[in-house]
Design an enzyme around this catalytic site. Structure first.
Site, PDB file in Angstrom:
ATOM      1  CG  HIS A   9      -2.087   0.831   1.242  1.00 55.00           C
ATOM      2  ND1 HIS A   9      -2.372   1.716   0.241  1.00 55.00           N
ATOM      3  CD2 HIS A   9      -3.071   1.029   2.186  1.00 55.00           C
ATOM      4  CE1 HIS A   9      -3.461   2.406   0.544  1.00 55.00           C
ATOM      5  NE2 HIS A   9      -3.902   2.005   1.729  1.00 55.00           N
TER       6      HIS A   9
ATOM      7  CG  ASP B  32       3.355   4.746  -3.804  1.00 53.82           C
ATOM      8  OD1 ASP B  32       3.272   5.882  -3.313  1.00 53.82           O
ATOM      9  OD2 ASP B  32       2.761   3.758  -3.359  1.00 53.82           O
TER      10      ASP B  32
ATOM     11  CG  HIS C  82      -3.740   0.864  -8.240  1.00 56.84           C
ATOM     12  ND1 HIS C  82      -5.065   0.759  -7.898  1.00 56.84           N
ATOM     13  CD2 HIS C  82      -3.193   1.776  -7.395  1.00 56.84           C
ATOM     14  CE1 HIS C  82      -5.305   1.573  -6.881  1.00 56.84           C
ATOM     15  NE2 HIS C  82      -4.203   2.202  -6.559  1.00 56.84           N
TER      16      HIS C  82
HETATM   17  N1  CMC Z   1       5.414  -6.362 -10.580  1.00 57.13           N
HETATM   18  C1  CMC Z   1       5.328  -7.573 -11.143  1.00 57.13           C
HETATM   19  N2  CMC Z   1       4.183  -8.262 -11.287  1.00 57.13           N
HETATM   20  C2  CMC Z   1       3.073  -7.675 -10.827  1.00 57.13           C
HETATM   21  C3  CMC Z   1       3.074  -6.415 -10.242  1.00 57.13           C
HETATM   22  C4  CMC Z   1       4.310  -5.746 -10.113  1.00 57.13           C
HETATM   23  N3  CMC Z   1       4.388  -4.556  -9.553  1.00 57.13           N
HETATM   24  N4  CMC Z   1       1.807  -6.087  -9.880  1.00 57.13           N
HETATM   25  C5  CMC Z   1       1.055  -7.122 -10.223  1.00 57.13           C
HETATM   26  N5  CMC Z   1       1.793  -8.077 -10.789  1.00 57.13           N
HETATM   27  C6  CMC Z   1       1.336  -9.376 -11.288  1.00 57.13           C
HETATM   28  C7  CMC Z   1       1.311 -10.391 -10.146  1.00 57.13           C
HETATM   29  O1  CMC Z   1       2.540 -11.062 -10.004  1.00 57.13           O
HETATM   30  C8  CMC Z   1       0.210 -11.294 -10.586  1.00 57.13           C
HETATM   31  O2  CMC Z   1       0.711 -12.176 -11.552  1.00 57.13           O
HETATM   32  P1  CMC Z   1       0.149 -13.672 -11.671  1.00 57.13           P
HETATM   33  O3  CMC Z   1      -1.293 -13.504 -12.037  1.00 57.13           O
HETATM   34  O4  CMC Z   1       0.978 -14.275 -12.740  1.00 57.13           O
HETATM   35  O5  CMC Z   1       0.331 -14.295 -10.312  1.00 57.13           O
HETATM   36  C9  CMC Z   1      -0.777 -10.365 -11.276  1.00 57.13           C
HETATM   37  O6  CMC Z   1      -0.016  -9.240 -11.700  1.00 57.13           O
HETATM   38  C10 CMC Z   1      -1.876  -9.896 -10.365  1.00 57.13           C
HETATM   39  O7  CMC Z   1      -1.292  -9.482  -9.116  1.00 57.13           O
HETATM   40  P2  CMC Z   1      -2.170  -9.214  -7.825  1.00 57.13           P
HETATM   41  O8  CMC Z   1      -1.291  -8.874  -6.659  1.00 57.13           O
HETATM   42  O9  CMC Z   1      -3.153 -10.300  -7.633  1.00 57.13           O
HETATM   43  O10 CMC Z   1      -2.960  -7.972  -8.350  1.00 57.13           O
HETATM   44  P3  CMC Z   1      -3.435  -6.771  -7.596  1.00 57.13           P
HETATM   45  O11 CMC Z   1      -4.303  -6.052  -8.527  1.00 57.13           O
HETATM   46  O12 CMC Z   1      -3.986  -7.144  -6.283  1.00 57.13           O
HETATM   47  O13 CMC Z   1      -2.078  -5.952  -7.330  1.00 57.13           O
HETATM   48  C11 CMC Z   1      -0.725  -4.509  -6.095  1.00 57.13           C
HETATM   49  C12 CMC Z   1      -2.067  -4.702  -6.744  1.00 57.13           C
HETATM   50  C13 CMC Z   1      -0.570  -3.010  -5.803  1.00 57.13           C
HETATM   51  C14 CMC Z   1      -0.694  -5.273  -4.736  1.00 57.13           C
HETATM   52  C15 CMC Z   1       0.406  -5.014  -7.004  1.00 57.13           C
HETATM   53  O14 CMC Z   1       0.311  -4.436  -8.269  1.00 57.13           O
HETATM   54  C16 CMC Z   1       1.793  -4.805  -6.413  1.00 57.13           C
HETATM   55  O15 CMC Z   1       2.241  -5.606  -5.588  1.00 57.13           O
HETATM   56  N6  CMC Z   1       2.484  -3.709  -6.836  1.00 57.13           N
HETATM   57  C17 CMC Z   1       3.764  -3.366  -6.298  1.00 57.13           C
HETATM   58  C18 CMC Z   1       3.575  -2.580  -5.020  1.00 57.13           C
HETATM   59  C19 CMC Z   1       3.072  -1.174  -5.280  1.00 57.13           C
HETATM   60  O16 CMC Z   1       3.572  -0.488  -6.171  1.00 57.13           O
HETATM   61  N7  CMC Z   1       2.106  -0.734  -4.456  1.00 57.13           N
HETATM   62  C20 CMC Z   1       1.559   0.608  -4.543  1.00 57.13           C
HETATM   63  C21 CMC Z   1       0.115   0.606  -4.893  1.00 57.13           C
HETATM   64  S1  CMC Z   1      -0.443   2.252  -5.340  1.00 57.13           S
HETATM   65  C22 CMC Z   1      -0.459   3.107  -3.864  1.00 57.13           C
HETATM   66  C23 CMC Z   1      -1.653   2.818  -3.067  1.00 57.13           C
HETATM   67  O17 CMC Z   1      -2.745   3.286  -3.443  1.00 57.13           O
HETATM   68  O18 CMC Z   1      -1.523   2.137  -2.055  1.00 57.13           O
END
Ligand code: CMC
Length: 380
Positions: free
Chosen positions: A223, A316, A262
């Protein structure tokens, strides 16, 4: 035994828990509105004070309304000496832990602490927004052996924060960058921390408790912690030529590229663009253009294939480099996010309590049933 099939919504994805008038997000096209106003217009034309007024009151202020609101915010900056003392005692902790502790302690000195009327929540939200800047800056100075600087009522919220942090007035460009950063972080619907704050508010607990909940939830790297991790990543990459290799290696070991992806945006996060240019300009001005160059290779080359999966830069991504270039240490990045978000959390608490219903989802139990209790001496 007859079993009813339970439908699990892991992570509560796709579930609407209520109506809101705070912000609108269309994740497919990367659109964000605060109270109906486009984030791009607010980031370009508004100020943090005006945007905060808009969020908390639901409409843009007149000149007189803004002036009174701003005066209230400026007057609320000083924090009790006892809270400064508490900050001294916990100064070695992470800044988010210090902020969480100080906000909790501020409740003991707030004249409205037991008053949960909408007017009192509003007053407390204004106070906490102003006080949080003082807390974060005071901690930064105390942990470096310096005395906190008294707030400067002639500076706006963003300018005063940078002044409190460094002990000297920021130039107008730096203060504007900080102001824009606070605007784009002010509200973001039912993200994890706002949802957590709503859960606390739904028990009819008080605003300080809800903000403490929000701070604790924001702290995680998935987050609010991502900006700090982006800067660590840029430092680990070191030079633009190494960016593509870094991405290959990280993804090979199932790591995540911080600042990308995201939960809601499957297009570019609309907030990201407002720090992109500022990261470039500030980097050139400071003689550190490499951070923007590294981030540009990540965004424009290495991560391009991931756009097809809806993975674009988030708010971010450029924030980390901007904070670094403003001379802010990386372990303060999440606290800055938290400071900007207090108006949004306050608004969500007000909305929750305006027509409250206890937030109480279910968990589907999958463990064993009706086990016989075994006395201690018969257990193996
Ligand atoms: N790098 C590599 N792969 C990614 C990333 C990333 N940053 N984000 C998502 N993926 C892939 C993930 O590995 C997964 O792949 P698979 O389906 O093959 O397992 C797929 O995309 C879906 O991931 P998820 O975690 O289920 O998707 P989500 O929509 O819940 O992810 C997230 C949201 C923010 C947790 C994730 O994108 C992430 O971990 N990002 C990096 C951390 C980050 O930048 N966070 C800041 C968020 S914005 C600020 C805020 O509002 O908090």
């Amino acid at each position: 035994m007859e079993t009813t099939e339970v439908q699990i919504h892991r992570g509560l994805r796709g579930i609407y828990i209520d109506n809101t008038q705070a912000s609108f997000i269309d994740g497919n096209v990367g659109k964000l509105l605060y109270r109906g106003y486009d984030i791009h217009e607010l980031a370009e034309k508004s100020t943090f004070e005006e945007t905060m007024y808009l969020l908390l009151h639901g409409q843009l202020p007149t000149r007189a309304q803004l002036s009174a609101f701003d005066a209230e915010l400026r007057a609320a900056r000083p924090i009790p000496a006892e809270v400064i003392q508490i900050i001294r005692l916990v100064q070695r902790a992470h800044p988010m832990d210090v902020l969480r502790t100080a906000v909790s302690a501020l409740a003991a000195f707030d004249p409205d602490v037991t008053n949960e009327s909408p007017e009192a929540i509003l007053r407390k939200g204004i106070r906490l927004t102003a006080q949080a800047a003082t807390v974060v800056a005071a901690h930064e100075r105390i942990r470096h052996g310096l005395d906190p600087v008294p707030p400067d009522p002639s500076l706006n919220h963003a300018g005063n924060f940078l002044y409190l942090l460094r002990g000297k007035r920021p130039d107008p460009e730096e203060a504007k960058t900080m102001d824009v950063d606070f605007i784009i972080h002010a509200e973001h619907s039912s993200n994890a921390s706002a949802f957590a704050a709503r859960v606390t508010a739904s028990t009819l607990s008080d605003l300080h408790s809800a903000i403490v909940t929000g701070i604790g939830t924001l702290k995680g790297p998935l987050h609010g912690g991502a900006a700090e991790k982006v800067m660590e990543m840029a430092e680990a990459i070191g030079q633009p030529e190494r960016a593509e290799e870094y991405v290959r290696e990280t993804l090979k070991s199932h790591g995540r590229i911080m600042g990308f992806g995201h939960a809601v945006y499957k297009a570019e996060d609309p907030r990201a663009r407002h720090l992109r240019d500022r990261s470039k300009v500030l980097g050139e001005k400071r003689g550190e253009p490499q951070w923007f160059q590294i981030l540009t290779v990540l965004e424009q080359k290495a991560m391009v294939p991931y756009r097809a999966r809806g993975i674009y830069v988030n708010v971010d991504f450029f924030a980390g480099s901007v904070y670094h270039l403003l001379g802010i240490p990386s372990d303060l990045f999440i606290s800055i996010f938290a400071m900007g978000r207090i108006p949004g959390w306050t608004l969500q608490v007000m909305e929750q309590q305006a027509h409250n219903m206890l937030l109480r989802p279910l968990l589907n139990y999958t463990g064993p049933m009706d086990l016989p209790y075994v006395p201690m001496d018969q257990r193996r």
